[in-house]
Write a protein that holds these residues in place. Sequence first.
Motif, PDB file in Angstrom:
ATOM      1  N   ILE C  35       0.777  -1.193  -0.118  1.00 21.05           N
ATOM      2  CA  ILE C  35       0.090   0.098  -0.014  1.00 21.05           C
ATOM      3  C   ILE C  35       0.712   1.020  -0.026  1.00 21.05           C
ATOM      4  CG2 ILE C  35      -1.849   1.201   1.098  1.00 21.05           C
ATOM      5  CD1 ILE C  35      -2.645  -1.392   2.529  1.00 21.05           C
ATOM      6  N   PHE C  37       1.839   4.487   0.655  1.00 20.36           N
ATOM      7  CA  PHE C  37       1.428   5.710   1.275  1.00 20.36           C
ATOM      8  C   PHE C  37       2.161   6.968   0.785  1.00 20.36           C
ATOM      9  CE2 PHE C  37      -0.899   3.187   4.175  1.00 20.36           C
ATOM     10  CZ  PHE C  37      -1.730   4.078   4.963  1.00 20.36           C
ATOM     11  N   PRO C  92       3.103  -6.487   6.277  1.00 18.82           N
ATOM     12  CA  PRO C  92       2.432  -5.451   5.496  1.00 18.82           C
ATOM     13  C   PRO C  92       2.794  -4.251   6.241  1.00 18.82           C
ATOM     14  CG  PRO C  92       0.708  -7.102   6.507  1.00 18.82           C
ATOM     15  CD  PRO C  92       2.278  -7.829   6.344  1.00 18.82           C
ATOM     16  N   GLN C  93       2.658  -4.036   7.561  1.00 21.48           N
ATOM     17  CA  GLN C  93       2.815  -2.904   8.174  1.00 21.48           C
ATOM     18  C   GLN C  93       4.259  -2.339   8.160  1.00 21.48           C
ATOM     19  OE1 GLN C  93       2.341  -5.730   9.705  1.00 21.48           O
ATOM     20  NE2 GLN C  93       3.811  -6.059  11.274  1.00 21.48           N
ATOM     21  N   ASN C  94       5.101  -2.936   7.683  1.00 20.96           N
ATOM     22  CA  ASN C  94       6.496  -2.501   7.365  1.00 20.96           C
ATOM     23  C   ASN C  94       6.556  -1.851   6.273  1.00 20.96           C
ATOM     24  OD1 ASN C  94       7.109  -3.694   9.979  1.00 20.96           O
ATOM     25  ND2 ASN C  94       9.041  -4.954   9.089  1.00 20.96           N
ATOM     26  N   ILE C  96       3.984  -0.391   4.862  1.00 15.72           N
ATOM     27  CA  ILE C  96       3.302   0.826   4.702  1.00 15.72           C
ATOM     28  C   ILE C  96       4.098   1.853   5.438  1.00 15.72           C
ATOM     29  CG2 ILE C  96       1.564   2.146   6.296  1.00 15.72           C
ATOM     30  CD1 ILE C  96      -0.151  -0.474   6.251  1.00 15.72           C
ATOM     31  N   LEU C  97       4.723   1.359   6.534  1.00 13.92           N
ATOM     32  CA  LEU C  97       5.759   2.689   7.070  1.00 13.92           C
ATOM     33  C   LEU C  97       6.758   2.919   6.062  1.00 13.92           C
ATOM     34  CD1 LEU C  97       5.740   1.858  10.943  1.00 13.92           C
ATOM     35  CD2 LEU C  97       4.289   3.352   9.448  1.00 13.92           C
ATOM     36  N   LEU C  98       7.559   2.202   5.771  1.00 16.52           N
ATOM     37  CA  LEU C  98       8.389   2.483   4.606  1.00 16.52           C
ATOM     38  C   LEU C  98       7.997   3.526   3.554  1.00 16.52           C
ATOM     39  CD1 LEU C  98      11.374   1.874   3.731  1.00 16.52           C
ATOM     40  CD2 LEU C  98      10.434   0.413   1.942  1.00 16.52           C
ATOM     41  N   ILE C 100       5.595   5.274   4.265  1.00 16.67           N
ATOM     42  CA  ILE C 100       5.228   6.745   4.821  1.00 16.67           C
ATOM     43  C   ILE C 100       6.600   7.588   4.842  1.00 16.67           C
ATOM     44  CG2 ILE C 100       4.597   7.940   7.021  1.00 16.67           C
ATOM     45  CD1 ILE C 100       2.452   5.326   7.347  1.00 16.67           C
TER      46      ILE C 100
END
Lengths: 363, 234, 288, 357, 237
Positions: C35, C37, C92-94, C96-98, C100
């Motif tokens: 995803i 961002f 997946p959350q990693n 997202i943060l990358l 961001i």
Amino acid sequence: AKVKIGFVNSITGPEAPIGENLTNGVTLALEDLKKKGIDVELVKEDDTGKPEKSMAAFEKMATRDRVAGIVGPYSSKCANAIAKLAEKYKTPLLIPVASKEEITRQNLKWTFRLSATTYDYATILLDMATSLGRPKTIAIINENTDFGTSGAKSAKDYAGKKGIRVVAEEAYAPGSPDYRSTLTKIKSKKPDLVFMVSYVADAILLMRQSREIGITPQAFLGAGAGFATVSFAKEKAISSNVFSSTQWTGDVNWPGAKEFNKRYITKFGKEPTYHAATAYESMMIMAETAAKAGGNREKIRSELKSGKWNGIMGEVKFADYEGYTNQNKHQMLVEQIQNGVHQTVYPPKYVSKKPVYPFPGWK
Amino acid sequence: MLTIDKLNFSYGDLKVLWDINLEVHEGEIVTVVGANGAGKSTTLKNISRLVKPTSGSITFQGEDIEKLESHQVVERGIVQVPEGRKIFPEMTVLENLRMGSYIKSARKAREANVERVFGMFPRLKEREKQLGGTMSGGEQQMLAIARGLMANPKLLLMDEPSLGLSPLFVKIIFEIIQEINRQGVTILLVEQNVFQSLKIAHRAYVLETGRVVLTGEGNDLLSNEHVKKAFLGM
Amino acid sequence: MTIFLQSLISGILIGGVYALIGIGLTIIFGVMRVINFAHGDLLMVGMYGTFYLFTLFNIDPFISIVITMPLMFLYGGFLQKVFINRILGSLPQNQILLTIGMGLIMSNGIMLAFTSDYKILSTDYSSSSFDILGISISTPLLISFAITAGITAVLYWFLLKTDTGQAIRATAQDREAAQLMGINVKRMSIIAFGLGASLAGTAGALISPTYYIFPQVGSTFTLKAFVITVLGGMGSIVGATLGGILIGVAESIGGVYFGSGWKEVVVFVLFLLVLLFKPSGLMGKSNT
Amino acid sequence: MKPLLKNTTGIGALPAIAGLLVVVLLFLFPRFVENTYALHIMILIFISIVMGSSWNLLGGYTGQYSVGHSAYFGMGAYTTMMLMQFRQVPPWLGIWCGMVAALVVALIIGSICFRLRGPYFVLASIAVAEIFRVSALNLKNVTNGAEGILTTEIPPLKIGGTLITDFSSKVPFYYAGLVFVLLVILVTWLLQNSKLGYYFQAIREDQDAAHSLGISLTFYKNVALSLSAVLTSLAGSLYAVYVGFIDPSTVLALDLSVQIVLICIIGGIGTIFGPVIGALVLVPLSEALRSNMIGESLINSGIVKADSAFGSFLTENLSHAHVLIYGVLVVVVILFMPDGVLGFAKALAARKRKEAV
Amino acid sequence: MAILEIKHVSKFFGGLSANSDVSFEIQHGMIMGLIGPNGAGKTTLFNCITGYYPPSKGDVVFDGRSMHGLQPDKVCKLGMARTWQKVRPLANMSVVDNVMVGALCRTGSLKNARDMAMEQLKVVGLEHRSGFLAGGLPIGERKKLEVARVLATQPKLLLLDEVMGGLNPAESEDIIQLILAIKGLGITQMVIEHDMKTIMRISDRIVVLNSGEKLAEGSPQEIVSNPDVVAAYLGSE
Ligand SMILES: Nc1ncnc2c1ncn2[C@@H]1O[C@H](COP(=O)(O)OP(=O)(O)OP(=O)(O)O)[C@@H](O)[C@H]1O
Ligand SMILES: Nc1ncnc2c1ncn2[C@@H]1O[C@H](COP(=O)(O)OP(=O)(O)OP(=O)(O)O)[C@@H](O)[C@H]1O
Ligand SMILES: CC(C)C[C@H](N)C(=O)O
Ligand SMILES: [Mg+2]
Ligand SMILES: [Mg+2]
């Protein structure tokens, strides 16, 4: 003399575009202070537009850096959060441009405000419109932010007092690329006045699309912010004859205003906005007072309270009136864009060009 | 054709392959049998370079495949039908097959190959437009095998192709394997169906806990006492 | 009636640009399951590119996409190769943060380089329009709509009919299997992210003449892109196109009939309704 | 895959004593430290820990990556502030209402979003939070819209006539924060050692498998969300009362939701102390960057002259670049410590141990 | 009395009928074999029985109670547990934790659950793996884990979908013994398996599906000698 002054501002984050003007104003102030023999050690802090960050900045400056006084922050929401801290730490705070009424209505002894309030942005425009014509209806468009909503509220309020009927109220979320449908709706109401509160860029979009749609009221009134900027004025096709209320103009006959305007242009390559002027003047007042008081905070406070200045922002005095505490009763101005240039057109005392009223239609 | 020399491999801290030596000659069917977790699939993954060995070498037709990426290995002619099928779930059966012949050398023969595999697996033709992911377990297995054949492989690595297939089809699959082998495709087969696979294999290797413990001709191993006991349950 | 038609038409036209943003995101998501961002920030970079091409070299924004598109493609490919590739297998959350973090770097980097001033790209057609039956149609928006339509058609053909396009989709669905087909999955990821970035940049170029530019401009569009992609069904080009136009129209009509302030609520509610009845989006294929 | 032996049985004596010591020290901290700036930072850290740990229950343990937690934070903040400002309800009662409000919202959001999985859930959670933000902006009569709510005064807290605190200093906020932190850590610990925790993790690992093992997905996901939401609202309430001003763009923003996730992931997801570490790293770091302490200390220590070119670069440009640097650090952490700081430290320790053996 | 009654169950996917009008009963304590060619609808039938798909038509009655509209978790609670053809370990949890999740269906206490889990691990022969992360197990052990986990839910009826796929005959033998042992505990089982030898050995009765329809039902002997079954499934030697 050497003084240590704090400066909180939105250097990054969504408020950064206007924050930059304040930074520049302060930079010029430091130069002038130096010329006057006042050596300011500036502690500059970014609040990124977030209240808790401005609090951290304030805490740090008041307790760790031990500054004599603090200028800032830019936005009302940050000013809201730290005004009370000024009281707690007995550190004078001078707010240059944040305009929310409540800030100086809390009976806070250590918070001073140079800026006019949001209410004043609206009233001066309607005063002008009623003095030039006989508008009966008004449409209010504002962005859905603090400044926008309170501006719209004031306009509605004051329009009521002036006997002008509000025929449309639209609060939009900033940053939308398309306002055409909203504007079509407003056009169908045929308002005499279109009153808008918008930050920089949406102002241009709104006017571009108003032209596309073909809205022709007696006057377009812009409450500060976006309509008072140079980039807006430069868009001649859409900006001509738009009125805007402002705290300051580059051609107003307050002492030093024109010179400030020129210096700013040479130094930063663009025209200053009124935010820059308020920041400049606030820093001048704070630093001079602090220097005179030898950095003693208590003394600075009483000097600010009793003092009187007359500089690029006209006469400044922090007075208690109508529920306000330490609030400068600043004289608002109205400017109109004529041929791509902002001209001061109201109040008559400060006029540089005659206003064009009513709106002559689109080119 | 394929030579594996002293291959060692670990998943993180867990060492699973110990000095594996293995050879496949052109035209052969070679089968690898071994208990669960012996490292059969891992060996195939090393050949396809889905994982990189800790030490040891793998050469294919004289070329050290050390420097190759997975997709280049496929271009050299080594194609794998993986364990667990790995169908593209949101592509139709036909699209899955087309992807099988993605490499340049196979594209020309694409249409002909589609016809060929449809001939082998009529069910796939019936379901040409069904999404791969919604096929039944066995149907997916057919699709995976068919997809592997689409690439015109020189060496076909098959990881448990009979898994989940009905008896009728298991028979068919083994026939197909022999048939494509006759057509000149070399085959390295990993199977749990030890009996069948040893029967068709020219040569075989037995893997135990990551080591080659036995090797020989398919039929010889079938009568080997150890194999009988460990794998055939006799 | 005029009001309705006006809002419908301008909704559709703006929706075209939204669609382009959404398609870029959907391709990136489709292939890498990331995803993104930073999508709005890619758009922002495209806007700055267009702006400087215009002010320094006087290249018309609509023409400059010939330059922005490939440049943004390279830029996206670079980001993919250097950053995103390293975390493709991770949680997946990693991811997202990358993205961001990358977004923060882009917007603040641009701010350092060009200040946070608003930039306005004024062409002589920026506010030009023509009238049909009392409905005003903005010329630049119409042009950008046409360009969007063209790009979408080409992309659709590319992904569905060419081998490379199919390989991109295959990579999206099972990387390991794709490798076993001889697909160079790293390259596919680079192409996909490059394509996504280039579409975002192009969208940026297309709205430059009618919009404004500043370092944080991306965030609005990132959110919009999300809504569009999910609404349309992740990974579906047709879905994203549909989603974009739907959002454009919903905003426009919602703004008129519920008040401008509520138009975003209208959009989000529409979004949730679609998801409630079709959890994989309008064009999404459900395979759970 | 790492064949790790997982230790789920209790805590050793040594860490327990160390933990207790830390808690005692934290309780005594305000007595020793006069510097209110430090207290302010501590309070922000506490709030961040509460946010991060609450999210962890849902994101870390149950695997539902909500990027819309600002909704619950905002719910707590708004309920408490509105009650205090418009209805004269003191905040220590308002906080409870905030929790109830967050619970109600969580149940509504849960019923919508939990039909969705994976990225769809992520994006839906953002959408729902945005609905709350925009609604708060538009419902002027209720929330005061974009103008936000400013508190003038917090009523003093009295128990049976004795004044406990009048909230004139930071100390009461500090203790409130500390208690909340201990509460969320306790909840997490209890969870990890209970059926609920196992069920949450099972859902995280494979929803269908969990479902077939008798785990009601809807029920347990909603339990996780509710717990998470209620605890998040505590952070929101504390923030609101402490800062004294809220508006939709601060307490209901996407930014905030992202911040919450960030804390957790930087620290380490699905562990008790991950969010604690995350907050301990992120808050001071962003504060140090924001206030340009690095540049300042370089100049103050005399390494760089203030009026040299590099000095003025440090004071001028670095203050503009702090978010950039922050972004770079986030990227670096994600690239090189995919399991967060805690995971990285553990891996490092494990390697050390192995080398020693 | 029949523990499970399948009454005229049909399941359509678009135009395709994966199950059509399937009916049969399973008696207490027996092992029912379910066989059929690939794509015959065996897994689909499992999904319909355990609540993953609502049947398009027909009903499933378990222990005298209609399963209509029940979610899989309820079905499991009522005593019907299934394994997955494609195994689904909870990868980042340890082997024993995996089984505990199953056991927690019957107890609230972690300690009890752990004891029950260790017991089941012993039953399937995985106790030496109890501390490993489930994601790292090889396929055969994953299958055993799958069985241990459902056993821990203390089912009355166990549905096993190709638990022997991918195992060699020797390993299959372990599982066969396991299945027979489970039968000894009085647990009814329905088993999908492709290996005829195995199915013949363990089943008391066999149902054959073909193209979604029930082709035959009877004792193992009846089934192998049924010409339809031979033609559709076994193939003639
Ligand atoms: N991704 C992985 N991470 C960690 N360990 C793994 C992984 N995949 C396999 N292993 C381990 O490597 C060993 C070899 O596994 P492999 O899959 O190669 O066995 P196999 O011989 O193919 O077995 P099977 O017949 O069950 O397919 C096993 O002990 C397994 O636990
Ligand atoms: N979601 C779905 N959409 C469309 N078709 C489906 C779907 N699920 C299953 N099918 C089809 O229904 C038929 C029955 O599938 P099922 O999985 O029940 O077969 P099976 O008997 O278990 O076969 P196998 O032995 O190969 O596992 C197959 O032809 C399959 O392609
Ligand atoms: C428009 C500006 C002058 C800023 C505005 N006064 C505010 O409070 O945010
Ligand atoms: Mg294997
Ligand atoms: Mg099946």
